[in-house]
Design an enzyme around this catalytic site. Structure first.
Site, short mmCIF file in Angstrom:
data_model
loop_
_atom_site.label_atom_id
_atom_site.label_comp_id
_atom_site.label_asym_id
_atom_site.label_seq_id
_atom_site.Cartn_x
_atom_site.Cartn_y
_atom_site.Cartn_z
N ASP A 109 0.86 -1.18 -0.20
CA ASP A 109 -0.08 -0.01 0.16
C ASP A 109 0.80 1.48 0.06
OD1 ASP A 109 1.16 -0.49 2.74
OD2 ASP A 109 -0.98 -1.34 3.03
N ASN A 139 -7.20 -3.49 14.36
CA ASN A 139 -8.71 -3.72 13.79
C ASN A 139 -8.69 -4.82 13.11
OD1 ASN A 139 -7.60 -2.61 11.55
ND2 ASN A 139 -9.05 -0.97 11.33
N HIS A 141 -6.92 -5.27 10.37
CA HIS A 141 -6.91 -4.93 8.90
C HIS A 141 -5.51 -5.59 8.38
CE1 HIS A 141 -4.79 -0.79 9.60
NE2 HIS A 141 -3.88 -1.53 9.63
N GLU A 184 -9.51 -2.13 5.48
CA GLU A 184 -10.17 -1.78 6.80
C GLU A 184 -11.24 -2.70 7.01
OE1 GLU A 184 -8.39 -0.56 8.57
OE2 GLU A 184 -8.02 1.58 8.00
C1 F6R Z 1 1.65 -1.75 6.16
C2 F6R Z 1 0.09 -2.21 6.35
C3 F6R Z 1 -0.56 -2.41 7.50
C4 F6R Z 1 0.30 -2.59 8.97
C5 F6R Z 1 -0.68 -2.62 9.98
C6 F6R Z 1 0.27 -2.83 11.28
O1 F6R Z 1 1.97 -1.62 4.92
O2 F6R Z 1 -0.31 -2.44 5.30
O3 F6R Z 1 -1.55 -3.40 7.53
O4 F6R Z 1 0.91 -4.01 8.47
O5 F6R Z 1 -1.23 -1.29 10.16
O6 F6R Z 1 1.04 -1.87 11.37
P1 F6R Z 1 2.37 -1.76 12.55
O7 F6R Z 1 3.38 -2.81 12.10
O8 F6R Z 1 3.03 -0.26 12.64
O9 F6R Z 1 1.52 -2.10 13.81
#
Ligand code: F6R
Length: 249
Positions: free
Chosen positions: A67, A135, A137, A142
Site C-alpha cells: 500500500d 482492527n 486490517h 479496513e
Molecule cells: C502496512 C500495512 C498495515 C500494517 C498494520 C500494522 O503496509 O499494510 O496493514 O501492517 O497497520 O502496522 P504496525 O506494524 O505499524 O503495527
C-alpha cells in the site's frame, strides 16, 4: 495455519527474517510482497545483515508493496516509498526496476489502482509479508472492505489514522486515504507470513485465528489460505492460550 510464538519483538523479527531468508535462498528470483509499519522493521534489519554477510542477494528479487498513502507526495518522509527506501531498499542490491509500490498521484487514482493490478498480473507473489492492524486490517483493507477487492482506494479508519499519527507531527497531517492491494491480491500469494507483536494486537490475532470469517475482521480470511505462517510474540499470542510455542491446524 502454523503459528509460532516467540518471546518479544526482537525474537519475532529474527524468526521472520529466517523464514524470508530461506525462501530467497531456495528461489533467488523470489517475488516478494512487502509491508510497512513497525512490525517488519526488525525483520528488514535482519535481511540487511544477511545481505551484508553475503548470505542472500536481492539482485533477482522482485517486490510488490501492499500500500501507499494518498495525499502526500512519494518524497514525503512518511510515504511508504520513503519508508521502504529508508528501512530496506537503500541498503541492499535490489534493482530499482524490480521495486513496485502503488503510485499515489491523486488525480488518477482509479487508473493507478488498475495499473497496479496489471503490474501484478502473471507475477504471483511467492511470499507475502503482512503486519496486522489492531482492527485486524491487512494491507489497508479496513473492516468492511470487500474481501474480493483488488487494488482500490480506501478511506482509512479513524483508529488507523490515530495509530499512524505517531509517525507524523499531528493527526491532521495523517492522510485520510490510501491505495491498497485488495484482499484478493493478498490471497493470491503462494505463501503468507504474518507477524505481530505487543498486547494491542492480541485481540486481532485471536479473531484472525479463531474468529468467524467476516469482512468485519479482514485478516480472518487468512483461515482459507492454504499456506499461512503467523509469527507472534508472547503478548500478541496472549489470547490464543498456546500451551507450546507452536500451533498447527
Ligand atoms: C502496512 C500495512 C498495515 C500494517 C498494520 C500494522 O503496509 O499494510 O496493514 O501492517 O497497520 O502496522 P504496525 O506494524 O505499524 O503495527
Amino acid at each position: 495455519m502454523k503459528i509460532y510464538k516467540y518471546k518479544n519483538y526482537e525474537e519475532v523479527s529474527k524468526a521472520a527474517a529466517g523464514f524470508v531468508i530461506r525462501e530467497i535462498i531456495k528461489k533467488p528470483d523470489l517475488i516478494l510482497g512487502l509491508a510497512t509499519g513497525t512490525s517488519p522493521v526488525g525483520l528488514y534489519e535482519h535481511l540487511i545483515k544477511a545481505y551484508d554477510n553475503f548470505i542472500i542477494s536481492f539482485k533477482d528479487v522482485r517486490t510488490f508493496n501492499l500500500d501507499e498513502y494518498v495525499g502526500i507526495p512519494k518524497e514525503h518522509p512518511q510515504s511508504y516509498y520513503s519508508f521502504m527506501h529508508q528501512y530496506l531498499f537503500d541498503h541492499i542490491d535490489i534493482k530499482p526496476e524490480n521495486i513496485n509500490i502503488p503510485s499515489n498521484d491523486e488525480k488518477n487514482m482509479k487508473k493507478l489502482a488498475a495499473e497496479y493490478d496489471a503490474k501484478m498480473l502473471g507475477k504471483q507473489r511467492d511470499l507475502q509479508i503482512l503486519g496486522i492492524g489492531k482492527n485486524a486490517h491487512i494491507g489497508f483493507n479496513e473492516p468492511g472492505s470487500e474481501l474480493g477487492n483488488q487494488t482500490f482506494i480506501v478511506k482509512l479508519d479513524e483508529q488507523t489514522r490515530i495509530e499512524n499519527s505517531r509517525f507524523f507531527n499531528s493527526l491532521e497531517e495523517v492522510p485520510s486515504y490510501a491505495i491498497t492491494m485488495g484482499i484478493r491480491n493478498i490471497m493470491f500469494s503462494k505463501k503468507i507470513l504474518l507477524i505481530a507483536s505487543g498486547k494491542s494486537k492480541a485481540e486481532a490475532i485471536y479473531k484472525t485465528v479463531y474468529g468467524e470469517i467476516d469482512e468485519s475482521v479482514p485478516a480472518s480470511i487468512l483461515q482459507l489460505h492454504p499456506n499461512v505462517t503467523i509469527i507472534v510474540d508472547e503478548e500478541a499470542a496472549n489470547l490464543l492460550k498456546m500451551k507450546s510455542t507452536q500451533l498447527s491446524f
